[in-house]
Design a protein around this motif. Structure first.
Motif, short mmCIF file in Angstrom:
data_model
loop_
_atom_site.label_atom_id
_atom_site.label_comp_id
_atom_site.label_asym_id
_atom_site.label_seq_id
_atom_site.Cartn_x
_atom_site.Cartn_y
_atom_site.Cartn_z
N VAL A 120 0.62 -1.08 0.02
CA VAL A 120 0.08 0.02 0.08
C VAL A 120 0.79 1.38 -0.25
CG1 VAL A 120 -2.11 -0.96 1.08
CG2 VAL A 120 -0.15 -0.08 2.42
N PHE A 121 2.28 1.29 0.26
CA PHE A 121 2.74 2.41 0.46
C PHE A 121 4.40 2.08 0.22
CE2 PHE A 121 5.03 5.20 3.88
CZ PHE A 121 4.75 6.56 3.20
N GLU A 152 5.67 -0.84 2.38
CA GLU A 152 4.49 -1.30 3.57
C GLU A 152 3.39 -2.00 2.78
OE1 GLU A 152 3.39 1.78 6.13
OE2 GLU A 152 2.86 0.55 7.61
N SER A 153 3.19 -3.09 3.26
CA SER A 153 1.79 -4.03 2.70
C SER A 153 0.96 -3.91 4.14
CB SER A 153 2.28 -5.49 2.66
OG SER A 153 2.43 -6.07 3.73
N VAL A 154 -0.36 -4.44 3.77
CA VAL A 154 -1.40 -4.35 4.65
C VAL A 154 -0.88 -5.14 5.89
CG1 VAL A 154 -3.67 -5.18 5.34
CG2 VAL A 154 -2.86 -4.33 3.05
N ARG A 158 -0.82 7.27 2.77
CA ARG A 158 -0.99 5.92 2.57
C ARG A 158 -0.37 5.10 3.71
NH1 ARG A 158 -2.73 4.39 -2.75
NH2 ARG A 158 -2.21 2.61 -2.28
N ALA A 159 0.42 5.70 4.39
CA ALA A 159 1.34 5.00 5.77
C ALA A 159 0.30 4.59 6.50
CB ALA A 159 2.24 6.05 6.11
N ILE A 160 0.46 3.36 7.15
CA ILE A 160 -0.44 2.73 8.15
C ILE A 160 0.17 2.98 9.52
CG2 ILE A 160 -1.08 0.52 9.21
CD1 ILE A 160 -0.92 -0.60 6.20
N THR A 205 -4.54 -0.14 9.92
CA THR A 205 -4.42 -0.87 8.57
C THR A 205 -4.81 0.10 7.23
OG1 THR A 205 -4.84 -2.95 7.53
CG2 THR A 205 -6.85 -1.73 8.20
N TRP A 206 -4.49 -0.50 6.17
CA TRP A 206 -5.15 -0.03 5.09
C TRP A 206 -6.49 -0.62 4.97
CZ3 TRP A 206 -4.18 3.79 2.08
CH2 TRP A 206 -4.62 4.12 0.56
N HIS A 218 2.47 12.34 10.68
CA HIS A 218 1.43 12.20 9.65
C HIS A 218 0.03 12.84 10.30
CE1 HIS A 218 3.62 9.38 6.94
NE2 HIS A 218 4.30 9.42 7.81
#
Lengths: 132, 374
Positions: free
Chosen positions: A41-42, A62-64, B301-303, B324-325, B358
């Motif tokens: 995602v990022f 970064e993934s979920v 978009r950062a988690i 989370t996303w 953020h």
């Protein structure tokens, strides 16, 4: 799952690749690493002009599921970053060895490429890791 | 440590499950891919092996009255065939676990049963706690799952699929309703009796099913053949977080009260029955909690992940508990604790993510609400 790694690519232990592109070196992460990460995602990348130091962190993906640091496979000056991956991480997801490249670097010492694994060695390494 | 395997373990592996350790069990993190699984549950139907969770049967004379001493939710609001979500509290109002209580009604004269589903990670401590408090009152506790299967079938198509396989009409089973359903084709000579509850942890319509191991294995394969997408812990987490459903041990624990955790709706102080933690909660209800769990949306978009600091004017004021996303919203979402004064909808704070700040906005929970059924 079997992965295809381009013959001209060299790979770091930490799954980044480096590939000679004229006088510059293109850097990205391997299809295996992308598969392990899952849905990305990022992407966080340094700025053009930054100096990369081999083995040190230059950004993150970064993934979920998780966030993984990116390590410079070679030292050098950052000439270009793939802006489009920042806003569209799908490009990295779908085509990590092509459209989803991350950096273009002017290498401090092109011979450093020889210290990285060739595609066949890397393919063996990930085949072993995938068993687990 | 040896990880436990559910009866569906090998079938999960065969279906492509990537197995990881989770609360003492080896469970699938994902199958086809987290986002794909997430979308399957939101748009069609997915299934989860949740056989790692604890299922206990409480049996005796008025088990509800006895259990009432441990939970703040008025258990007499549910009757046979109904269920409710609640929490186990300690003396200071701290949350020991969250659980669903199913009223199974009267079995024989003067004996009623409840079924409770508890978290895998809390299963042992909950069992000790419940035995300690319930057994002296003559309530027997037993493992209702044994080596059986607990399966969650979730998504807008869940009813249709389950009706097709069982031949029973399930559409009118209300949310949190449950009953035994006979399945005639799960391998055994005799019909298999399956506990079917319209509950779940995804924010979507669906069912949770409790059945014997062999029948559960047969059902898993039949559901696969029906095109139901197997889903792992990864999508279970993104789905529950979009629905702003709490994860015990992360969004709440022994140091948080229901009022702080945004679960004040579980606390029925208007009922006369005493329960553990009541005095502490009455006091907190009067003064108001000093911090509250809030929903947050991030602009980038950062988690924001568990434990990341929440900042206001560059001072740390709280922490993220889950983040989370959100695949459904296309935004980064999170839950976290903020001082009550900052916990207003629309308020701006910041999250520190790997050294960078953020912006984040306090938003209403849940982040995602399913389209209404009727």
């Amino acid at each position: 799952m079997a992965f295809q790694f381009p013959d001209q690519f060299r790979f770091a232990d930490t799954h980044e690749y480096a590939s000679l592109d004229g006088e510059l070196v293109r850097v990205g992460i391997s299809a295996f690493a992308v598969d392990q990460l899952g849905d990305i995602v990022f992407v966080d990348l340094p700025e053009v002009g930054d100096l990369l130091d081999r083995g040190t962190t230059f950004g993150s993906v970064e993934s979920v599921k998780a966030v993984e640091d990116l390590h410079a496979p070679i030292s050098g000056e950052l000439v270009r970053i793939n802006e489009s991956v920042l806003s569209n991480p799908d490009e990295l997801q779908n085509d990590p060895h092509g459209e989803g490249w991350l950096l273009l670097v002017r290498p401090a010492d092109p011979a450093q490429l020889q210290d990285l694994m060739d595609a066949a060695t890397y393919a063996n390494k990930v085949a072993v890791e995938s068993i687990n | 440590m040896n990880l436990q395997h559910t009866p569906l373990h090998d079938l999960c592996r065969e279906a492509g499950g990537r197995m990881v350790p989770f609360a003492g069990w080896e469970m699938p993190l994902q199958f086809s891919g987290l986002l794909q699984e997430h979308q399957a549950v939101r748009q069609q139907v997915g299934m989860f092996d949740i056989s790692h969770m604890g299922v206990l049967r409480l049996e005796g004379t008025n088990p509800k009255d006895t259990l009432q001493a441990l939970v703040p939710t008025d258990l007499h609001r549910i009757g046979p065939g109904e269920a409710c979500y609640t929490v186990l509290l300690n003396e200071t109002g701290g949350i020991l676990d969250d659980l669903v209580v199913y009223d199974l009604g009267t079995n024989k004269q003067d004996s009623q049963s409840l079924l409770i589903v508890i978290n895998a990670a809390c299963s042992e401590t909950d069992t000790i706690w419940l035995k300690q408090h319930l057994q002296p009152a003559g309530i027997a506790l037993s493992d209702a799952k044994k080596n059986g299967v607990l399966l969650a079938l979730q998504g807008p198509q869940a009813t249709k699929v389950l009706e097709r396989l069982s031949g029973e009409s399930l559409a009118n089973l209300p949310r949190f309703g449950h009953r035994q359903v006979q399945f005639y084709n799960l391998g055994a000579k005799d019909p298999s009796s399956v506990f079917v509850a319209r509950t779940g942890y995804t924010g979507e319509d669906g069912f949770e099913l409790l059945l014997e191991a062999e029948a559960g294995r047969a059902l898993w394969l039949q559901l696969l053949a029906e095109g139901v997408i197997p889903c792992g812990l990864g999508s279970r987490d993104t789905l529950r977080l979009e629905a702003a459903m709490h994860l015990y041990g992360q969004d709440m624990d022994i140091n948080t009260t229901p009022f702080e955790a945004g679960l004040g709706w579980l606390v029925h102080l208007e009922m006369p029955a005493p329960f553990l933690g009541r005095t502490a909660l009455e006091q907190q209800a009067e003064q108001g909690p000093i911090r509250r769990l809030v929903g947050l949306k991030l602009s980038g978009r950062a988690i924001a992940r568990h434990g990341y600091p929440l900042l206001h004017n560059n001072n740390k004021v709280g922490e993220i508990t889950s983040g989370t996303w959100s695949p459904s919203l296309g935004e980064a979402i999170a839950l976290g604790y903020l001082p009550t004064a900052l916990a207003r909808i629309g308020n701006e704070v910041e999250v520190e993510i790997r050294g960078k700040n953020h912006p984040a906005t306090v938003v209403k929970r849940p982040f995602y609400r399913r389209p209404s059924l009727s």
